[in-house]
Design a protein around this motif. Structure first.
Motif, PDB file in Angstrom:
ATOM      1  N   LYS A   3       0.856  -1.182   0.000  1.00 38.02           N
ATOM      2  CA  LYS A   3       0.000   0.000   0.000  1.00 38.02           C
ATOM      3  C   LYS A   3       0.895   1.236   0.000  1.00 38.02           C
ATOM      4  CE  LYS A   3      -3.993  -2.228   1.058  1.00 38.02           C
ATOM      5  NZ  LYS A   3      -5.291  -2.150   0.354  1.00 38.02           N
ATOM      6  N   MET A 205      -7.932  10.507  -6.574  1.00 38.60           N
ATOM      7  CA  MET A 205      -7.414  10.543  -5.208  1.00 38.60           C
ATOM      8  C   MET A 205      -6.795  11.903  -4.921  1.00 38.60           C
ATOM      9  SD  MET A 205      -4.257  10.484  -3.526  1.00 38.60           S
ATOM     10  CE  MET A 205      -3.151   9.701  -4.692  1.00 38.60           C
ATOM     11  N   GLU A 239      -4.740   5.820   1.366  1.00 47.09           N
ATOM     12  CA  GLU A 239      -3.993   4.562   1.288  1.00 47.09           C
ATOM     13  C   GLU A 239      -4.417   3.874   0.005  1.00 47.09           C
ATOM     14  OE1 GLU A 239      -2.882   1.925   4.784  1.00 47.09           O
ATOM     15  OE2 GLU A 239      -4.507   0.761   3.857  1.00 47.09           O
ATOM     16  N   VAL A 240      -3.486   3.726  -0.925  1.00 45.82           N
ATOM     17  CA  VAL A 240      -3.814   3.345  -2.298  1.00 45.82           C
ATOM     18  C   VAL A 240      -3.235   1.974  -2.623  1.00 45.82           C
ATOM     19  CG1 VAL A 240      -3.806   4.102  -4.703  1.00 45.82           C
ATOM     20  CG2 VAL A 240      -3.642   5.805  -2.872  1.00 45.82           C
ATOM     21  N   PHE A 246      -8.679   3.010  -3.304  1.00 47.75           N
ATOM     22  CA  PHE A 246      -8.044   3.676  -2.169  1.00 47.75           C
ATOM     23  C   PHE A 246      -9.048   3.995  -1.076  1.00 47.75           C
ATOM     24  CE2 PHE A 246      -9.229   6.939  -5.241  1.00 47.75           C
ATOM     25  CZ  PHE A 246      -9.794   7.949  -4.474  1.00 47.75           C
TER      26      PHE A 246
END
Length: 454
Positions: A3, A205, A239-240, A246
């Protein structure tokens, strides 16, 4: 499964640094990304550079570096900012100076240049590019001789190049708001230039993180009264995953709220066509996005789709556009609003009598219609106080400066109890904005990345 955690550090020039420090200390992030450049900011930085050739980058950059460089050294967090503004090379040298002053060594600072195309406008015209206004179609000749700056919106690619060169800090000029946020994902996951859905998810994002606390309860029009900790708001953290999905969260100790509704408001911010949000890296389609509350102060985002990028880049230019002057005067009960309206009438009559033909005259009544304009309704009860604000736009500084002279005599010659007079004896230079398109290869072929080590 790997991540990548990315934190928002700044939503505008002059933003608070406290949330970024909290995220660096407690957010377990690998990257902190700053969005410092509104179009208005570029105009501010141009004026700074007029006064001092060494200026032109955001003045809060040294403060940010002093606060965050210890985390870069201790935790390996990388800082990505477009705070270089009009002078990214100067910004790079300032970061190096701050690092040396703090006794640090071994830090690599990269600078991205090439977005500034002001000197190339004649070349573009010779090549047959119209540079006409993107929305109105007006010809560039109307402002060409008054241009102060011209910068192309560049994407994430050169920032990725800087990260691959080992940069700890990357400073750029006019990137898109989202480029800083997408670049770490391309770097970490080695996403390809045609993985449109992943790139679009990274851009989205970035869009959700770029505006400080707007995804974490700031500026929220819902149940804002129930949000705790406005004095210490946490900025969003993403957090991708490698597939682009995400989750948005924040540092728990900080104030704010992360829900589907707070994220949704930022999702719709500045989005004209949800099916085609155009950036240099990808066209984003938000029509299938799914937001889900996945825990306390956690929202998971899926369903972002992407389309191939365009062959052009947007260029924003600023041009000299006259001068503005304003005067503010106050009136108290009784008949506060009526007094203010009468002074507006008197001033406009005098402008006509003296044949002072300003390009624009604007009147606002603070406390009545200064925010709502024509949507404001007449108050049912008398207002305790009203401030009249009158502003004019003039071609020359001298024409603007004389406007304030009309008001002092009204303290004794006009309606009763005029108070709180503030006049603008030093008119403000105005910059008009001009947007156009240019083939992307004309810009990207000359973008450069340079790295220096402390």
């Amino acid at each position: 499964m790997k991540k990548v955690r990315i934190g928002a550090a700044q939503g505008f020039y002059g933003d608070s640094i406290e949330a970024a420090v909290a995220t660096a200390a407690k957010g377990n992030v690998q990257y902190l990304c700053f969005d410092a450049l509104a179009e208005l900011t570029m105009a501010i930085l141009v004026k700074d550079k007029r006064k001092n050739e060494q200026a032109g980058f955001t003045k809060d950059l040294p403060l940010q570096m002093k606060a965050l460089l210890p985390f870069v050294k201790e935790k390996g967090i990388k800082l990505l900012t477009n705070g270089g503004g009009i002078n990214p090379l100067g910004a790079q040298q300032e970061i190096l100076r701050v690092a040396r002053e703090m006794g640090m060594s071994g830090l690599k600072v990269a600078v991205v240049t090439g977005d500034n195309v002001l000197d190339r406008i004649p070349e573009f015209l010779e090549k047959g590019y119209s540079l006409n206004h993107l929305e109105t179609g007006e010809r560039i000749e109307a402002v060409k001789d008054r241009l102060e700056f011209a910068n192309a919106y560049i994407g994430a690619k050169p920032i990725v190049e800087a990260l691959r060169a080992g940069a700890d800090i990357v400073v750029t000029g006019r990137t898109t708001d989202t480029a800083q946020f997408l670049a770490p994902l391309i770097y970490e996951y080695d996403w390809k230039e045609d993985e449109w859905d992943k790139l679009a998810s990274g851009i989205f994002m970035g869009h959700l993180l770029e505006c400080s606390a707007q995804s974490t309860g700031g500026n929220f029009s819902g149940n804002w009264q129930d949000i705790e900790g406005f004095d210490r708001m946490g900025y969003p953290i993403a957090e991708v995953s490698e597939n682009g999905e995400f989750t948005i969260s924040k540092v728990e100790e900080q104030g704010g709220l992360v829900t589907v509704d707070t994220v949704k408001e930022q999702m719709l911010y500045e989005i004209h066509d949800p099916s085609a949000y155009i950036t240099p890296d990808v066209i984003v389609d938000l029509t299938g996005v799914h937001l889900e509350n996945s825990g306390l102060n956690q929202v998971t985002v899926t369903g972002v789709r992407g389309k191939p990028r365009t062959d052009t880049l947007k260029v924003v230019m600023g041009y000299e556009n006259g001068y503005a002057a304003q005067v503010v005067v106050g009136f108290a009960w009784p008949d506060a609003l009526q007094k203010a309206k009468k002074v507006d009438e008197i001033i406009r009559t005098q402008l006509e009598k003296y044949r002072w033909n300003y390009e624009e005259v604007r009147t606002d009544f603070l406390g009545y219609n200064s925010l709502s304009g024509p949507l404001a309704f007449e108050p049912e009860q008398e207002l305790n106080e009203v401030y009249l604000r009158m502003a004019v736009k003039a071609k020359t500084k001298q024409e603007a400066a004389r406007f304030s002279r009309l008001f002092p005599p009204l303290a004794l010659n006009g309606p009763p109890s005029m108070s709180g007079f503030t006049g603008n004896s030093s008119p403000r230079a105005l910059l008009g904005m001009w947007s156009t398109l240019i083939p992307r290869n004309e810009v990207e072929n000359l973008v450069k990345v340079e790295v220096q080590e402390v």
